[in-house]
Scaffold this active site. Structure first.
Site, short mmCIF file in Angstrom:
data_model
loop_
_atom_site.label_atom_id
_atom_site.label_comp_id
_atom_site.label_asym_id
_atom_site.label_seq_id
_atom_site.Cartn_x
_atom_site.Cartn_y
_atom_site.Cartn_z
N ASP A 1 -0.48 -4.53 5.95
CA ASP A 1 -1.47 -5.40 5.32
C ASP A 1 -1.22 -5.61 3.84
OD1 ASP A 1 -2.05 -2.61 5.18
OD2 ASP A 1 -4.04 -3.08 4.38
N GLU A 2 -1.76 -6.70 3.36
CA GLU A 2 -1.91 -6.99 1.93
C GLU A 2 -0.65 -6.76 1.09
OE1 GLU A 2 -6.64 -6.38 1.26
OE2 GLU A 2 -5.45 -4.56 1.08
N VAL A 3 0.46 -7.35 1.52
CA VAL A 3 1.67 -7.27 0.70
C VAL A 3 1.46 -8.20 -0.50
CG1 VAL A 3 4.15 -7.67 0.63
CG2 VAL A 3 3.07 -6.83 2.73
N ASP A 52 -2.60 -8.96 9.25
CA ASP A 52 -1.72 -9.64 8.31
C ASP A 52 -0.32 -9.03 8.27
OD1 ASP A 52 -3.53 -7.70 7.36
OD2 ASP A 52 -3.22 -8.23 5.26
N HIS A 61 0.82 -1.22 0.00
CA HIS A 61 0.00 0.00 0.00
C HIS A 61 0.85 1.26 0.00
CE1 HIS A 61 -4.06 -1.62 0.36
NE2 HIS A 61 -3.55 -2.57 1.11
#
Ligand code: NAG
Ligand code: NAG
Ligand code: NAG
Ligand code: NAG
Ligand code: NAG
Ligand code: NAG
Ligand code: NAG
Ligand code: NAG
Length: 844
Positions: free
Chosen positions: A529-531, A576, A445
């Site tokens: 988050d969300e790598v 996460d 992100h």
């Protein structure tokens, strides 16, 4: 000859070719765009059919064979599923080709086979795109045109916040995701059935409900006005005294000046043991109110209680309130990165949070689409990363996303807090006993930050290589190809560069400095988050370390941990941020790897049927400190109703009504299992037989410190949009985070729901009769659902209800020409019943 000289001169001065500019200007004016979701059901899984219609209303626009113009648009579903290919995809028989650029940004350009768009002509472009679209706000405004050496222009019909060029979602295959999607837009009769409360709700004296109250509402006093004084019995309470005095239009004095009556006395009280607890004693005979708190925060909440009681009919009732919070963490999260929220909006939010006793403001300051806090020493972060405009070089700004227009001017994609703005927010929050938790999302992100540091690199590279590379966040030679959940191809900060950690260290140092004199920073929230899968694996900088993205992310987190720990800070991240892959399993990083006292896990990804609903308990059992941020109940960027016209994303749940927030049970996570994303009934047994539903180990409740509401902002472009998503959900969140209701402990589902519903009626009644009026005074534009209605065919009686009893209902039987106030017992004349356009409105 002469003409071409003029052109060249113009080009040199402005950088624009006059003819291309005229072309773009005309096209922006005369091009029409129609967008329609045709069929979400046509394909078996995860694509839908749509139709784009371009028209030419111009007298004579030269939309001919110019092969160099492009139509840029944000499509949050990948447009043409094969589109990740850099060469783009031909749109059959249209002569157009579409390319995915980055994030939601796509571009469409004519190919040699494009035949042009004549005057009054139309070009219909059928397309296929990823997933589904069932709501108008899935479509983003401000589609724009570019041509070489011309300033880009927004197509007029798509400009601003308009979405009237998007066809209504009227058929099931338009407003449902798949045929097994059970959600239907509500009809007036559905709302009528939901809100026909059995009993008129009992008015709650206070929201959030206090721990205990004994108030005699028959005996009240009006404490507002100059003849009452506020007395700070300890000097440390002067700020709270002044705060209260200002709200009551009177003054604050010291104990030496305390009058014998008509006084509100503020005191600290050691006998109150719990932080933030307080008592309020109000004596209508002696004309005195005594507020006592365990600490200044407790006194402040007593002050808020008195202010709330003072707005009840007749004023403050005689009696006593004994109160303490359920959770120490009562949070509100605002995403100011996707779209910016100006400082004043945040100050207003802080006021509302304080009114309802929330105490943590989590600011999501950075994301792919923007960096919103000025960081001394790294001006590019905000000067480039805080602005969105069409600049392919990335030197001026980051490219438009989420429907922001191509110009840099004021738009919802552009903006940031200067150090002084941020300090003002900090001070304002601190005065109201609210801790600000700034988040800097990394390593994923991070498109805006990466882009900004690349701009810095390019600015310095010819002058000073060391300076150019000092804070670089990406490996220039990294050829890894990946795509994030939101389709970014370059949004993961490289964990193998020393400059990455120089950046983090500089950032933490500056943010700590900014906080230091106002509200010392206690925690570094790194998002985490969300790598995206595949990031860095081919980066030469990482070759020596590993080619496993999971390993590299863990290394990144541990390196950041060391920096935060050196700075004396705790660490926080989304759930996460603390996971890694072990074989095919996703497991938590070892809590012992973190030296700090608290590591806060914000647990969000609990969509039951995805199998991770247990994460909060797994983390708490491992001694992570957990903030419940459950997407199924606490993501307030999601719609109130399953209606295509209601704003919001719906990936975690199709709808979150205020009642659903009110009914959230934080002490019993699996009791919240009720439906899946498609609205099919789910039970705890069903989910827990399919997936592990780890239980909370005895004693580990202490690791669950509270709950937080999240307003993500992909579809939130204006202050009105923000208020609509946030309120009145904020009040329901406050209720659950401050007060544990007795029904939460009932095991029998039917009985629990009966009691919850009765409690909700009281809450809803209090909103309708009191709290929304207080919101009105603050200028908060909260959401009100349309009313429910039912027409009794036998008697012609119109029966209408609203979600919050007490709000007036108006109706019209002549297509909005005239309006009447609805009263129970209203019967319609037979001739009115023939009117097809009966409209009912609920207003303030
Ligand atoms: C459904 O998909 C088929 C191809 O799979 C396509 O030919 C047809 O036009 C689509 N129907 C609609 C209504 O878009
Ligand atoms: C392309 O545009 C030019 C200038 O408008 C025109 O002269 C030419 O005929 C066009 N070519 C085709 C193939 O349409
Ligand atoms: C009480 O007195 C102190 C010192 O004399 C002063 O700083 C403070 O502002 C006073 N408080 C109020 C409420 O007037
Ligand atoms: C180059 O930049 C570095 C890092 O900012 C600085 O320490 C150094 O003095 C600069 N060198 C020159 C020649 O300006
Ligand atoms: C990394 O490079 C290899 C070899 O060129 C290639 O096969 C693979 O797809 C690349 N992986 C990513 C994520 O770019
Ligand atoms: C970051 O972590 C890796 C792997 O643990 C380590 O080799 C590297 O030295 C660390 N970098 C810094 C700057 O701490
Ligand atoms: C959690 O912390 C407590 C108290 O420090 C300790 O007794 C316990 O062993 C820890 N649990 C785990 C799983 O590390
Ligand atoms: C469920 O729990 C069991 C026992 O602790 C464990 O072996 C298994 O891996 C877990 N399954 C999942 C999907 O987490």
């Amino acid at each position: 000859m002469r003409r071409s000289i003029v052109l060249i001169v113009l080009y040199q001065i402005t950088g624009y070719l006059a003819s291309n500019q005229r072309f773009v200007d005309d096209m922006a004016r005369y091009l029409t765009v129609g967008y329609e979701v045709v069929d979400n059901f046509n394909n078996t899984w995860r694509t839908f059919d749509g139709k784009l219609t371009l028209g030419n209303t111009g007298p004579d626009i030269p939309i001919g064979n110019a092969t160099s113009w492009s139509l840029h648009f944000c499509h949050t579903r990948l447009f043409e599923p094969d589109n990740i290919r850099p060469g783009g995809v031909d749109l059959a028989e249209t002569g157009l080709r579409v390319f995915h650029l980055n994030g939601c940004l796509h571009k469409m350009t004519p190919t040699v086979s494009f035949v042009g768009l004549p005057k009054n002509g139309q070009l219909v472009i059928p397309f296929r795109a990823a997933d589904w679209e069932v709501a108008r706000t899935d479509i983003m405004p401000n589609w724009y045109l570019t041509a070489p050496n011309a300033q880009p222009r927004t197509i007029d019909v798509t400009s601003g916040y308009r979405l009237d060029w998007v066809a209504a979602f009227v058929r099931p295959n338009q407003y449902k995701r798949q045929d097994y999607d059970r959600y239907q837009p509500y009809k007036a009769s559905d709302r009528y059935n939901t809100w026909s409360y059995e009993n008129p709700g009992t008015f709650k004296q206070l929201i959030p409900t206090p721990h205990a109250e004994e108030l005699d509402t028959a005996k009240t006093m009006d404490i507002r006005g100059v003849d009452w004084l506020v007395v700070a019995n300890q000097d440390s309470l002067t700020p709270e005294a002044k705060f209260l005095a200002a709200k009551l239009d009177t003054v604050a004095v010291n104990s030496s000046q305390a009058p014998a009556s008509k006084a509100i006395l503020l005191d600290l009280d050691n006998s109150l043991t719990q932080p933030e607890s307080y008592t309020v004693d109000s004596d209508c005979d002696d004309q005195l109110v005594k507020i006592k708190g365990h600490d200044r925060a407790g006194v402040f909440y007593g002050v808020q209680t008195v202010l709330s009681l003072a707005t009840n009919d007749g004023g403050v009732p005689h009696g006593r309130v004994t109160d303490q919070p359920r959770f120490p963490y009562r949070g509100w999260h605002v995403d100011v990165a996707r779209n910016f929220r100006p400082k004043d909006d945040i100050l207003k939010l802080v006021d509302a949070m304080a009114m309802y006793k929330l105490n943590k403001l989590h600011l999501h300051l950075t994301d792919d689409e923007g960096w919103r806090l000025e960081i001394p020493g790294l001006p590019e972060l905000t000067q480039v990363g805080g602005r969105r405009c069409h600049d392919e070089s990335g030197q001026q700004c980051i490219m438009p996303q989420l429907g922001s227009p191509p110009g840099v001017g004021t738009n919802h994609g552009t903006g940031y807090y200067t150090v002084n703005d941020y300090k003002e927010i900090l001070q304002y929050a601190n005065d109201r006993h609210i801790e600000v938790i700034p988040e800097f999302d990394m390593p994923g992100h991070a498109h805006a930050a990466i882009n900004a540091m690349l701009a810095r690199y390019r600015n310095y590279i010819s002058i000073n290589k060391t300076a150019a590379e000092e804070f670089l966040l990406s490996d220039i030679d990294d050829k890894s190809e990946y795509i994030s959940v939101q389709y970014f191809t370059d949004n993961a900060i490289n964990p193998c560069l020393d400059s990455t950690y120089a950046f983090v260290k500089h950032l933490i140092g500056e943010v700590k400095g900014i906080h230091s004199t106002i509200q010392p920073l206690t925690v570094f929230h790194f998002g985490g988050d969300e790598v995206p899968e595949g990031a860095w694996v081919n980066s030469t900088a990482c070759n020596d370390l590993s080619s496993s993205a999971s390993y590299l992310k863990e290394a990144f987190v541990l390196n950041v941990t060391a920096i935060a720990d050196d700075a004396g800070l705790d660490l926080a991240g989304w759930e996460d941020g603390f996971t890694k892959h072990e074989g095919s399993a996703v497991v938590l990083m070892d809590r012992d790897a973190f030296p700090m006292k608290n590591v806060y896990g914000y647990v969000w990804n609990n969509v039951w049927e995805w199998g991770n609903g247990e994460r909060a308990y797994v983390m708490a059992n491992e001694n992570y400190t957990v903030v419940l941020s459950h997407a199924t109940h606490l993501y307030f960027d999601h719609p109130y109703e399953p209606d295509p016209e209601d704003r919001g994303y719906y990936w975690a749940t199709r709808m979150t009504s205020v009642q659903k927030v009110f009914g959230y049970m934080p002490d019993s996570i699996y009791s919240n299992i009720a439906v899946d994303r498609m609205g099919n009934i789910l039970t705890e047994d069903e989910i827990c037989s399919q997936y592990n539903c780890t239980k909370l180990d005895p004693g580990q409740e202490r690791n669950i410190i509270g709950i937080q509401g999240q307003v993500w902002s992909e579809t939130v472009r204006t202050s009105e949009n923000f208020d609509y998503m946030a309120y009145p959900r904020l009040l329901a969140l406050a209720e659950r985070s401050w007060h544990k209701a007795s029904w939460e402990s009932i095991d029998d589902v039917t009985e629990r729901e009966r009691q919850m519903s009765a409690d909700w009626q009281n809450f809803a009644t209090t909103l309708g009769k009191k709290e929304l009026l207080r919101m009105d005074k603050m200028g908060v534009l909260y959401a009100i659902r349309p009313p429910g209605a039912w027409l009794d065919g036998a008697t012609n009686e119109l029966k209408a209800v609203v979600e919050y009893p007490g709000l007036p209902i108006w109706y019209s039987v002549d297509d909005s020409k005239t309006w009447s106030v609805y009263k129970p017992g209203t019967t319609l004349k037979s001739e009115d019943l023939c009117t097809t356009n009966m409209i009912i409105l609920v207003t303030r």
